[in-house]
Design a protein around this motif. Structure first.
Motif, PDB file in Angstrom:
ATOM      1  N   THR A  44    -108.410  67.918  63.585  1.00  0.00           N
ATOM      2  CA  THR A  44    -107.038  68.355  63.333  1.00  0.00           C
ATOM      3  C   THR A  44    -105.960  67.334  63.665  1.00  0.00           C
ATOM      4  O   THR A  44    -104.776  67.641  63.543  1.00  0.00           O
ATOM      5  CB  THR A  44    -106.747  69.644  64.117  1.00  0.00           C
ATOM      6  OG1 THR A  44    -106.852  69.376  65.526  1.00  0.00           O
ATOM      7  CG2 THR A  44    -107.728  70.746  63.744  1.00  0.00           C
ATOM      8  N   TYR A  86     -97.773  78.469  51.795  1.00  0.00           N
ATOM      9  CA  TYR A  86     -98.856  79.306  51.285  1.00  0.00           C
ATOM     10  C   TYR A  86     -98.469  80.769  51.122  1.00  0.00           C
ATOM     11  O   TYR A  86     -99.333  81.651  51.127  1.00  0.00           O
ATOM     12  CB  TYR A  86    -100.081  79.181  52.188  1.00  0.00           C
ATOM     13  CG  TYR A  86    -100.673  77.788  52.187  1.00  0.00           C
ATOM     14  CD1 TYR A  86    -100.844  77.083  51.001  1.00  0.00           C
ATOM     15  CD2 TYR A  86    -101.025  77.166  53.379  1.00  0.00           C
ATOM     16  CE1 TYR A  86    -101.372  75.803  50.993  1.00  0.00           C
ATOM     17  CE2 TYR A  86    -101.564  75.885  53.382  1.00  0.00           C
ATOM     18  CZ  TYR A  86    -101.728  75.211  52.185  1.00  0.00           C
ATOM     19  OH  TYR A  86    -102.251  73.935  52.180  1.00  0.00           O
ATOM     20  N   LEU A 134    -100.764  81.235  57.890  1.00  0.00           N
ATOM     21  CA  LEU A 134    -101.127  80.192  56.924  1.00  0.00           C
ATOM     22  C   LEU A 134    -100.010  79.157  56.795  1.00  0.00           C
ATOM     23  O   LEU A 134    -100.273  77.964  56.594  1.00  0.00           O
ATOM     24  CB  LEU A 134    -101.424  80.805  55.563  1.00  0.00           C
ATOM     25  CG  LEU A 134    -102.572  81.808  55.459  1.00  0.00           C
ATOM     26  CD1 LEU A 134    -102.776  82.232  54.011  1.00  0.00           C
ATOM     27  CD2 LEU A 134    -103.858  81.238  56.023  1.00  0.00           C
ATOM     28  N   ALA A 193     -99.518  75.516  58.359  1.00  0.00           N
ATOM     29  CA  ALA A 193    -100.286  74.356  57.896  1.00  0.00           C
ATOM     30  C   ALA A 193     -99.545  73.024  58.029  1.00  0.00           C
ATOM     31  O   ALA A 193    -100.143  72.017  58.431  1.00  0.00           O
ATOM     32  CB  ALA A 193    -100.728  74.584  56.451  1.00  0.00           C
ATOM     33  N   PRO A 243    -100.847  68.460  55.184  1.00  0.00           N
ATOM     34  CA  PRO A 243    -101.020  69.792  55.777  1.00  0.00           C
ATOM     35  C   PRO A 243    -102.466  70.275  55.623  1.00  0.00           C
ATOM     36  O   PRO A 243    -103.196  69.833  54.739  1.00  0.00           O
ATOM     37  CB  PRO A 243    -100.056  70.664  54.972  1.00  0.00           C
ATOM     38  CG  PRO A 243     -99.068  69.718  54.400  1.00  0.00           C
ATOM     39  CD  PRO A 243     -99.817  68.441  54.143  1.00  0.00           C
ATOM     40  N   MET A 244    -102.861  71.181  56.491  1.00  0.00           N
ATOM     41  CA  MET A 244    -104.177  71.791  56.368  1.00  0.00           C
ATOM     42  C   MET A 244    -104.226  72.612  55.077  1.00  0.00           C
ATOM     43  O   MET A 244    -103.237  73.229  54.681  1.00  0.00           O
ATOM     44  CB  MET A 244    -104.438  72.688  57.582  1.00  0.00           C
ATOM     45  CG  MET A 244    -105.872  73.132  57.742  1.00  0.00           C
ATOM     46  SD  MET A 244    -106.987  71.823  58.295  1.00  0.00           S
ATOM     47  CE  MET A 244    -106.529  71.668  60.021  1.00  0.00           C
ATOM     48  N   SER A 245    -105.387  72.608  54.422  1.00  0.00           N
ATOM     49  CA  SER A 245    -105.507  73.344  53.173  1.00  0.00           C
ATOM     50  C   SER A 245    -105.422  74.844  53.413  1.00  0.00           C
ATOM     51  O   SER A 245    -105.654  75.329  54.524  1.00  0.00           O
ATOM     52  CB  SER A 245    -106.838  73.018  52.490  1.00  0.00           C
ATOM     53  OG  SER A 245    -107.916  73.633  53.192  1.00  0.00           O
ATOM     54  N   LYS A 246    -105.100  75.574  52.364  1.00  0.00           N
ATOM     55  CA  LYS A 246    -104.993  77.033  52.482  1.00  0.00           C
ATOM     56  C   LYS A 246    -106.327  77.641  52.883  1.00  0.00           C
ATOM     57  O   LYS A 246    -106.374  78.589  53.687  1.00  0.00           O
ATOM     58  CB  LYS A 246    -104.513  77.627  51.158  1.00  0.00           C
ATOM     59  CG  LYS A 246    -104.267  79.123  51.231  1.00  0.00           C
ATOM     60  CD  LYS A 246    -103.697  79.653  49.923  1.00  0.00           C
ATOM     61  CE  LYS A 246    -103.382  81.140  50.022  1.00  0.00           C
ATOM     62  NZ  LYS A 246    -102.801  81.665  48.749  1.00  0.00           N
ATOM     63  N   GLU A 303    -108.768  76.238  54.633  1.00  0.00           N
ATOM     64  CA  GLU A 303    -109.032  75.964  56.043  1.00  0.00           C
ATOM     65  C   GLU A 303    -108.138  76.801  56.947  1.00  0.00           C
ATOM     66  O   GLU A 303    -108.581  77.310  57.983  1.00  0.00           O
ATOM     67  CB  GLU A 303    -108.825  74.473  56.324  1.00  0.00           C
ATOM     68  CG  GLU A 303    -109.900  73.583  55.726  1.00  0.00           C
ATOM     69  CD  GLU A 303    -109.596  72.119  55.919  1.00  0.00           C
ATOM     70  OE1 GLU A 303    -110.481  71.382  56.399  1.00  0.00           O
ATOM     71  OE2 GLU A 303    -108.458  71.696  55.593  1.00  0.00           O
ATOM     72  N   MET A 304    -106.874  76.965  56.555  1.00  0.00           N
ATOM     73  CA  MET A 304    -105.971  77.786  57.355  1.00  0.00           C
ATOM     74  C   MET A 304    -106.442  79.234  57.394  1.00  0.00           C
ATOM     75  O   MET A 304    -106.277  79.923  58.402  1.00  0.00           O
ATOM     76  CB  MET A 304    -104.550  77.715  56.796  1.00  0.00           C
ATOM     77  CG  MET A 304    -103.824  76.412  57.094  1.00  0.00           C
ATOM     78  SD  MET A 304    -103.687  76.019  58.858  1.00  0.00           S
ATOM     79  CE  MET A 304    -102.760  77.415  59.478  1.00  0.00           C
TER      80      MET A 304
END
Length: 921
Positions: A502, A602, A614, A617, A629-632, A634-635
């Motif tokens: 992360t 998201y 979400l 992210a 940003p973290m993908s949807k 993964e979130m």
């Protein structure tokens, strides 16, 4: 009374708490057995040690959320149960079993044996129902936790004589030692066994908030910043706008005590000493004479969050694993407009060396160049390969030359030459070649077995114990432990802790601030001047387009609210805000203090906690330093874990879920007919009438509301904020002292002397006590609304404060509580057993537990004729039922305990979990 079958079927079989390991492994003195706490399974797992492998011998049911274990001898083991507020004394004579349950303070974390003769020492918070049990009358240190009293230590160590635990309900401690610090965590013992070291968990870093009104860059006063004849420096350090040139809201700031100058200073070096009415002595580690039970000295400046400690067996030097918070640095994001960002540099992973009267911090990741961010030219993407995040338990070789540390957020064991560590000559880039990679993730505990050339490592992510060959530094065996956690809990946990996954530099993770998914007792200024102003129309109290100007007029607010007087605006520069817990969030709606995650990358939904989660992210890029940003997807995995983690039961409220007289009076006012906010206008067509406390801070367990229903409000602060939940206010006690602030009718305090915390209540932590909070102008007596005037009003405020600390929660107070009945303590424990039975039948309403249920399930564990059996209380029949359908009455179970070796341990589990714990653990 509810029909037990229907109620219990509705509740989930597993409740996640994600308690942090402290000392999860221990080796028997003769080196033949390894003891491991199986936290999700609520058992002590006992392994036979072999060359190159571990063989499971048995599992012993203990309390809920065991986090530490210590072997007193080859035949007796003590287990600390974090959620049960207990210690299980396990005998290995005959069939391994619990022979005694000791009841201690709230959230115990560690246990060691020290002194001559040896005493047992257990760390707990300075609160909990057991501190005031009548059976402890006369025990030094027992009694009221004094939650409203200034200058009281909140760090307890319970001391027992293991050879004489007494016949009292939960054992009779020799003493409850209290130290002037916040909640403790780890213990360590000197090589001669005569000195005990006590480490403060969230010890702070001598930072504190200055309230918006005192900073007074225009809010409620003029720019001269003269408040009640006290002149302050005035204004935040800047910038005053974001990159768009849009004015930021009026906010407070964070200051730090300068030990050299003796002043409280901001990042510009300006003196705010007149605005901080207390001192923070920063007592991080205490040295205690284990024989006389007296404090010898303390050590400051060790770190902000202290995890574990170990003493060098040859030199006595103490090593403390910890992190140092960087909360004086302002803003996340690229730092271009403001020239400041803490991206990737949130909390430094450290081992602090204490020896020869000196405290020397050693940054484990000194190879990281924090000036280079992920998108900068020259950023070193290989840095994370050498980083260690969240250092927890340590082990040291018998010659004192090599130290091993479990890096929870890195899936590694750090290996250090102690001489290099102490001299600070180690090089992480070359030392990393000696690091040991551990499969499974989340290494939390480590035990050396030098005789076999092995090391044992607990890995929390996959709930297993690994065997490491010390010569090759390779993992040679794995011993999985039974794990009842649902797949979503297992899959999502790494997103909270794993800094390799992360962050860009391998040090930063969500858990850097949200310690074990909770909070860090600090405020952070995490705005981003490089971001644009956004908006979201979150419903709330007193903030629609017609009410907003009138509300400003009532509060005599002269500056802009939200920067532009738009009630739906979210300026990216929001000022300091206290770290919030990530537990118990599922029914809270839009997240962050302002609810600004209602709209985002998201999705858009002001009442959907999942959507709001979400939308966190971008923080993985802006704060932790990822390249995007973290993908949807993964979130969503992360959300499926975190939104299912519960807050613990309230440790202040009585175990029978009743309120004392003061708490009940407070609740009566909270839910009563008198409006509490004090703003009641005749023309209700243009402004909403006043509410009682419950009108905003909704308490409705059936909907999962424990102080918040997802709404926002504006009541005299320079930003609209979410109406906050109220379940964990008891954890924020310890800051006493505040300057005069016009918004509060209670006058400022004189210098209050030493306190244990730098941050208190409200969104920025600037209000020292709840009593002061209830003196705000919004609560003043106006047209028959608000708190009454004079003494009556002050007494009512005190009552409401008492209710706040005993506030309802998702779980009843009895959940986790347990007691062991043996042949010698029937008269002492029978009343507690009856209480557990009664609470298992008592109706309880909780949305998270499926609606209508009971306060708890009740299970009993006993060894009958050498065979362990678990029983579940069927409340319909009143009988205890085993997995094979056999039944016993309560009287029959009690009779079993009259025979040596057949002790019966009763445990109140979360509703829905009882059968699993009784039959499958």
């Amino acid at each position: 009374m509810l029909a037990a079958g229907a109620a219990q079927a509705a509740a989930p079989e597993f409740i996640a708490f994600d308690s942090g390991h402290v000392r999860p492994l221990a080796k028997s003195p003769d080196g033949t057995k390894l003891f491991a706490v199986n936290t999700p399974n609520n058992t002590l797992d006992i392994f036979q040690i072999n060359n190159g492998s571990l063989q499971l011998i048995t599992r012993v049911p203990v309390g809920l959320e065991p986090v530490a274990v210590a072997a007193r001898s080859n035949t007796e083991v003590w287990v600390v149960n974090h959620l049960s507020d207990s210690v299980s004394v396990v005998s290995l004579n005959g069939t391994p079993r619990v022979v005694r349950t000791l009841l201690v303070g709230d959230e115990p974390r560690d246990v060691v044996f020290a002194g001559s003769p040896a005493k047992a020492f257990i760390t707990t918070a300075h609160r909990g129902q057991h501190r005031t049990d009548p059976s402890l009358a006369g025990v030094p240190g027992a009694g009221d936790a004094q939650l409203t009293t200034p200058s009281v230590g909140r760090s307890d160590v319970w001391v027992f004589n293991p050879d004489n635990l007494g016949t009292a309900l939960g054992g009779l401690p020799q003493r409850i030692m209290t130290f002037f610090a916040d909640t403790p965590r780890a213990l360590a013992v000197s090589p001669d066994n005569n000195t005990l070291y006590v480490g403060t968990f969230k010890s702070g870093n001598q930072t504190a908030p200055v309230d918006t009104e005192v900073v007074c860059d225009g809010f409620n006063t003029t720019r001269s910043c003269i408040i009640r004849s006290v002149t302050y420096p005035g204004g935040v350090p800047g910038p005053k706008t974001n990159f768009e040139g849009k004015p930021a809201p009026e906010v407070g700031l964070i200051v730090k005590f300068n030990k050299t100058s003796g002043k409280w200073e901001d990042v510009l070096g300006r003196d705010w000493t007149k605005a901080v009415k207390f001192r923070l002595p920063d007592k991080d580690v205490f040295a205690v004479d284990a024989n006389t039970l007296t404090e010898k000295t303390f050590f400051p400046g060790v770190g902000t969050t202290l995890f574990n400690m170990v003493a060098n067996p040859r030199t006595g030097t103490l090593y403390v694993s910890n992190t140092e918070a960087n909360n004086m640095t302002r803003f996340e994001g690229p730092g271009k407009y403001a020239g400041s960002t803490l991206q990737g540099k949130i909390a430094l992973s450290q081992i602090t060396v204490i020896g020869g009267g000196q405290v020397k911090t050693r940054h484990l990741n000194k190879h990281i160049d924090y000036s280079k961010l992920i998108h900068d030219s020259g950023f070193d993407a290989t840095a994370k390969n050498h980083s260690l995040a969240t250092p927890l338990e340590m082990a040291i070789t018998s010659d004192g030359k090599t130290l091993y540390v479990a890096a929870y957020g890195s899936s590694k064991i750090g290996v250090f030459d102690t001489a290099e560590l102490e001299a600070n000559t180690f090089n992480p880039r070359t030392a990393s070649s000696r690091y040991i990679n551990v499969s499974g993730g989340g290494p939390s505990g480590v035990v050396l077995d030098e005789a076999r050339g092995q090391m044992y490592v607990m890995t929390r992510f996959d709930n297993a114990v690994k065997v490491i060959d010390l010569a090759s530094r390779a993992e040679v065996a794995k011993a999985p432990m039974n794990n009842p956690e649902p797949a979503n809990i297992v899959a999502g946990r790494p997103f909270l802790y794993d800094a390799n996954r992360t962050s860009a530099n391998g040090e930063a993770a969500c858990a850097s601030c949200h310690i074990f998914g909770d909070e860090d007792a600090l405020s952070w200024e995490l705005g981003n001047p490089d971001d644009p102003v956004t908006s979201a129309a979150i419903p709330g109290k007193f903030i629609d387009s017609t009410q907003f100007p009138i509300a400003k007029l009532l509060f005599n607010v002269k500056s802009k609210i939200n920067g532009d007087d738009n009630p739906n605006t979210f300026h990216p520069m929001k000022g300091p805000m206290v770290t919030q817990t990530l537990r118990g969030m599922r029914n809270s709606g839009a997240m962050h203090w302002r609810g600004d995650r209602a709209t985002g990358l998201y999705g858009n939904d002001v009442f959907d906690s999942n959507v709001s989660f979400l939308n966190f992210a971008p923080a993985f890029e802006g704060l932790l330093g990822m390249d995007k940003p973290m993908s949807k997807e993964e979130m969503q995995v992360f959300a499926n874990f975190q939104l299912n983690v519960f807050l613990p039961p309230n440790p202040v409220r009585s175990l029978d879920n009743s309120l004392n007289a003061a708490q009940q009076r407070g609740k009566n006012f909270y839910t009563g007919t008198r409006a509490s906010d004090g703003i009641k206008l005749v023309n209700t067509a243009t402004f909403q009438t006043s509410q009682n406390c419950n009108g905003c801070h909704t308490l409705d367990p059936a909907q999962g509301y424990f102080g918040t229903s997802g709404l926002r409000t504006f009541e005299g602060v320079p930003q609209t904020v979410k109406v906050a939940h109220l379940r964990n206010l008891y954890t924020r006690v310890g800051m006493f002292g505040a300057p005069s602030m016009p918004f509060f009718s209670q006058p400022g305090t004189a210098e209050m002397g030493d306190q244990i915390r730098g941050f208190g209540f409200t969104h920025d932590g600037a209000v020292d006590t709840l009593f002061r909070f209830f003196s705000a102008i919004v609560f003043r007596n106006q047209l028959g609304a608000g708190f009454p005037s004079g003494t009556e009003g002050d007494n009512t405020r005190k009552d409401v404060v008492e209710f706040m600390y005993a506030f309802d929660s998702d779980l009843a107070p009895v959940v986790g509580q347990q007691i062991t009945l043996n042949s010698g303590n029937a008269s002492a424990v029978s009343g507690r057993i009856d209480l557990l039975v009664a609470r298992a039948k008592a109706p309880f309403v909780s949305k998270e537990l499926g609606g209508n249920t009971t306060e708890c399930d009740l299970v009993a564990s006993v060894v009958e004729g050498g065979v362990r059996r678990g029983y579940f209380l069927d409340t319909a029949s009143g009988n205890f039922v085993s997995a094979d359908g056999a039944t016993r009455t309560l009287a029959a179970l009690k009779a079993l305990a009259g025979t040596a070796g057949q002790e019966v341990t009763f445990t109140a589990t979360p509703p829905g979990s009882g059968k699993r714990i009784a039959y499958k653990s």
